[in-house]
Scaffold this motif. Structure first.
Motif, PDB file in Angstrom:
ATOM      1  N   ILE A 136       0.857  -0.968   0.299  1.00 51.08           N
ATOM      2  CA  ILE A 136      -0.026   0.357  -0.293  1.00 51.08           C
ATOM      3  C   ILE A 136       0.429   1.172   0.401  1.00 51.08           C
ATOM      4  N   MET A 137       2.203   1.279   1.032  1.00 49.64           N
ATOM      5  CA  MET A 137       2.647   1.953   0.761  1.00 49.64           C
ATOM      6  C   MET A 137       3.913   2.855  -0.493  1.00 49.64           C
ATOM      7  N   ASP A 138       4.268   1.768  -0.707  1.00 53.03           N
ATOM      8  CA  ASP A 138       4.941   1.662  -1.909  1.00 53.03           C
ATOM      9  C   ASP A 138       4.177   1.723  -3.002  1.00 53.03           C
ATOM     10  N   GLY A 139       2.900   1.477  -3.243  1.00 51.54           N
ATOM     11  CA  GLY A 139       2.471   2.390  -4.542  1.00 51.54           C
ATOM     12  C   GLY A 139       1.542   3.791  -4.067  1.00 51.54           C
ATOM     13  N   ALA A 140       1.861   3.629  -3.270  1.00 50.29           N
ATOM     14  CA  ALA A 140       1.618   5.044  -2.789  1.00 50.29           C
ATOM     15  C   ALA A 140       2.558   6.069  -3.577  1.00 50.29           C
ATOM     16  N   THR A 141       3.597   5.492  -2.856  1.00 54.19           N
ATOM     17  CA  THR A 141       5.265   6.270  -3.531  1.00 54.19           C
ATOM     18  C   THR A 141       5.419   6.156  -4.621  1.00 54.19           C
ATOM     19  N   GLN A 142       5.125   5.150  -5.311  1.00 57.56           N
ATOM     20  CA  GLN A 142       5.501   5.413  -6.567  1.00 57.56           C
ATOM     21  C   GLN A 142       4.640   6.206  -7.419  1.00 57.56           C
ATOM     22  N   GLU A 143       2.986   5.939  -6.948  1.00 63.59           N
ATOM     23  CA  GLU A 143       2.068   6.888  -7.785  1.00 63.59           C
ATOM     24  C   GLU A 143       1.954   8.544  -7.169  1.00 63.59           C
ATOM     25  N   GLN A 144       2.955   8.891  -6.437  1.00 62.27           N
ATOM     26  CA  GLN A 144       2.934   9.926  -5.774  1.00 62.27           C
ATOM     27  C   GLN A 144       1.904  10.393  -5.371  1.00 62.27           C
ATOM     28  N   ARG A 145       0.923   8.767  -4.689  1.00 64.14           N
ATOM     29  CA  ARG A 145      -0.065   9.752  -3.954  1.00 64.14           C
ATOM     30  C   ARG A 145       0.476  10.477  -2.328  1.00 64.14           C
ATOM     31  N   ASN A 146      -0.794  11.092  -1.686  1.00 65.04           N
ATOM     32  CA  ASN A 146      -0.529  11.516  -0.269  1.00 65.04           C
ATOM     33  C   ASN A 146      -1.789  10.559   0.002  1.00 65.04           C
ATOM     34  N   VAL A 147      -0.945   9.855   1.356  1.00 62.40           N
ATOM     35  CA  VAL A 147      -1.747   8.717   1.791  1.00 62.40           C
ATOM     36  C   VAL A 147      -1.688   8.531   3.155  1.00 62.40           C
ATOM     37  N   ASN A 148      -1.861   8.641   4.285  1.00 59.28           N
ATOM     38  CA  ASN A 148      -2.132   8.084   5.600  1.00 59.28           C
ATOM     39  C   ASN A 148      -1.755   6.743   6.041  1.00 59.28           C
ATOM     40  N   TYR A 149      -0.502   6.157   6.447  1.00 59.51           N
ATOM     41  CA  TYR A 149      -0.740   4.277   6.935  1.00 59.51           C
ATOM     42  C   TYR A 149      -1.771   4.774   7.724  1.00 59.51           C
ATOM     43  N   ILE A 150      -1.789   5.585   9.169  1.00 55.45           N
ATOM     44  CA  ILE A 150      -3.414   4.968  10.413  1.00 55.45           C
ATOM     45  C   ILE A 150      -3.882   4.883   9.693  1.00 55.45           C
ATOM     46  N   THR A 151      -4.715   5.763   8.534  1.00 52.33           N
ATOM     47  CA  THR A 151      -6.279   5.755   7.438  1.00 52.33           C
ATOM     48  C   THR A 151      -5.841   3.624   6.761  1.00 52.33           C
ATOM     49  N   SER A 152      -5.216   3.716   6.419  1.00 52.31           N
ATOM     50  CA  SER A 152      -5.112   2.751   5.046  1.00 52.31           C
ATOM     51  C   SER A 152      -5.289   1.628   6.055  1.00 52.31           C
ATOM     52  N   TRP A 153      -4.355   1.331   7.498  1.00 53.65           N
ATOM     53  CA  TRP A 153      -4.265   0.749   8.264  1.00 53.65           C
ATOM     54  C   TRP A 153      -5.625  -0.049   8.943  1.00 53.65           C
ATOM     55  N   LEU A 154      -5.963   0.758   9.748  1.00 58.62           N
ATOM     56  CA  LEU A 154      -7.635   1.430  10.329  1.00 58.62           C
ATOM     57  C   LEU A 154      -8.422   0.622   9.788  1.00 58.62           C
ATOM     58  N   SER A 155      -8.354   1.398   8.003  1.00 57.07           N
ATOM     59  CA  SER A 155      -9.782   0.663   7.472  1.00 57.07           C
ATOM     60  C   SER A 155      -9.585  -0.314   7.007  1.00 57.07           C
ATOM     61  N   MET A 156      -8.415  -1.273   6.973  1.00 56.54           N
ATOM     62  CA  MET A 156      -8.947  -2.941   6.815  1.00 56.54           C
ATOM     63  C   MET A 156      -8.497  -3.448   8.663  1.00 56.54           C
ATOM     64  N   MET A 157      -7.858  -3.077   9.327  1.00 57.50           N
ATOM     65  CA  MET A 157      -8.936  -3.719  10.759  1.00 57.50           C
ATOM     66  C   MET A 157      -9.725  -2.924  11.141  1.00 57.50           C
ATOM     67  N   GLY A 158     -10.124  -2.201  11.505  1.00 63.18           N
ATOM     68  CA  GLY A 158     -11.229  -1.608  12.537  1.00 63.18           C
ATOM     69  C   GLY A 158     -12.571  -2.597  11.976  1.00 63.18           C
ATOM     70  N   PRO A 159     -13.201  -2.821  10.754  1.00 65.24           N
ATOM     71  CA  PRO A 159     -14.450  -3.110  10.917  1.00 65.24           C
ATOM     72  C   PRO A 159     -14.022  -4.802  11.033  1.00 65.24           C
ATOM     73  N   VAL A 160     -13.329  -5.405  11.306  1.00 62.37           N
ATOM     74  CA  VAL A 160     -12.863  -6.949  11.946  1.00 62.37           C
ATOM     75  C   VAL A 160     -13.790  -7.086  13.392  1.00 62.37           C
ATOM     76  N   VAL A 161     -13.361  -5.343  14.555  1.00 59.40           N
ATOM     77  CA  VAL A 161     -13.790  -5.892  15.436  1.00 59.40           C
ATOM     78  C   VAL A 161     -15.419  -4.904  15.131  1.00 59.40           C
ATOM     79  N   GLY A 162     -15.769  -4.092  14.019  1.00 57.75           N
ATOM     80  CA  GLY A 162     -16.748  -3.171  14.742  1.00 57.75           C
ATOM     81  C   GLY A 162     -16.357  -1.808  14.395  1.00 57.75           C
ATOM     82  N   LEU A 163     -15.335  -1.394  14.335  1.00 60.66           N
ATOM     83  CA  LEU A 163     -15.012  -0.547  14.147  1.00 60.66           C
ATOM     84  C   LEU A 163     -14.564  -0.259  12.511  1.00 60.66           C
ATOM     85  N   ASP A 164     -15.362   0.805  12.099  1.00 61.11           N
ATOM     86  CA  ASP A 164     -15.364   1.341  10.493  1.00 61.11           C
ATOM     87  C   ASP A 164     -15.128   3.221  10.357  1.00 61.11           C
TER      88      ASP A 164
END
Length: 231
Positions: free
Chosen positions: A186-214
Motif C-alpha cells: 500500500i505504502m510502496d504503491g502510494a510512493t510510486q504513484e506520488q499519492r498522499n496517504v496516511n498510514y493510520i487511515t489505510s491500516w485502520l480501514s482494514m483492521m477496524g471493521p474486523v472488530v466493529g470499528l468503521d
C-alpha cells in the motif's frame, strides 16, 4: 514522508512517524466529529482512543410460542391430523422461540505504537450496559463471518488477550505480526504513484471493521485532497 524498511524489504513505522500520522488522523476526526482523541501517557508516548456504542442482536427467551413445526411452511402446510394437533398443542406449551433484541455494547478502541513490531496495534475492550466485560468467546461471536476465516487462516493473525503495555490493563488485541507485510504494498504503491496517504487511515480501514470499528470514507477523501500532505 520517507519510509523505513526492515531487512526483508517490508515497511516499518517509526514512533515519531506514528504520532504524526495519528495527529493528522485526529485532525480530520475533529472536523467530522468522529470521536478520536490523543492521550498522552509519557513525555514521548501516547495513543489514540475512541469510545463507540454498538447495538448487537442477541437471542433472549421472551416467551413467544412457536406455532410451526420445524421444516413446515405455515402458509402452505396441509391440514393437520388429530394426532398432529395434539402434538402441536404440547409443542406450543413447552417450547419458546428465540427472539432477537438489540443489546448495547460499549467498545473502547486504542491505537498504540509497538516498538517491537514497529507498527500500530489495535487494542480494544468491550462491556455490556451493566458494566460486565465481554469474554473472548463473546468477542469472537460478534466478529462478522466474512472476517473469521481470514483471522483464523489468513495473514491477519488473530484476536488475543494481553496487557496494554502503556496502561497495564487487560485488553483484546488484533495481533500485529503481519502488519508490515500488509502495509508495504500500500505504502510502496502510494510512493510510486506520488499519492498522499496516511498510514493510520489505510491500516485502520482494514483492521477496524474486523472488530466493529468503521472508518468513514471522508478520511480517504481528505487524503486525496491533500489534507494529509506527507511532503
Amino acid at each position: 514522508m520517507s519510509h523505513n524498511f526492515n531487512q526483508d524489504g517490508s515497511i516499518c513505522l517509526g514512533e515519531q512517524q506514528f504520532q504524526q500520522f495519528c495527529k493528522l488522523f485526529i485532525k480530520h476526526s475533529d472536523e467530522i466529529c468522529n470521536g478520536w482523541e490523543w492521550k498522552q501517557k509519557e513525555l514521548n508516548e501516547g495513543y489514540m482512543v475512541k469510545v463507540h456504542l454498538r447495538a448487537i442482536n442477541s437471542k433472549n427467551n421472551l416467551g413467544v410460542r412457536d406455532h410451526c413445526f420445524q421444516g413446515v411452511q405455515c402458509h402452505e402446510a396441509e391440514p393437520l391430523s388429530e394426532e398432529e394437533v395434539n402434538m402441536e398443542n404440547v409443542s406450543n406449551d413447552t417450547e419458546e422461540a428465540q427472539v432477537t433484541t438489540p443489546e448495547l455494547i460499549r467498545y473502547e478502541y486504542h491505537v498504540v505504537y509497538s516498538s517491537s513490531y514497529q507498527a500500530p496495534v489495535l487494542y480494544f475492550r468491550a462491556c455490556f450496559a451493566d458494566g460486565k466485560p465481554l469474554a473472548l468467546k463473546e468477542i469472537w461471536e460478534n466478529v462478522h463471518d466474512c472476517y473469521k476465516e481470514r483471522l483464523l487462516h489468513g495473514s491477519w493473525g488473530t484476536i488475543t488477550q494481553q496487557e496494554h503495555h502503556l496502561l497495564g490493563q487487560p485488553f483484546f488485541v488484533l495481533h500485529p505480526c503481519r502488519t508490515s507485510e500488509l502495509m508495504t504494498p500500500i505504502m510502496d504503491g502510494a510512493t510510486q504513484e506520488q499519492r498522499n496517504v496516511n498510514y493510520i487511515t489505510s491500516w485502520l480501514s482494514m483492521m477496524g471493521p474486523v472488530v466493529g470499528l468503521d472508518v468513514p470514507l471522508s478520511y480517504a477523501t481528505a487524503v486525496s485532497q491533500g489534507i494529509f500532505d506527507l511532503n
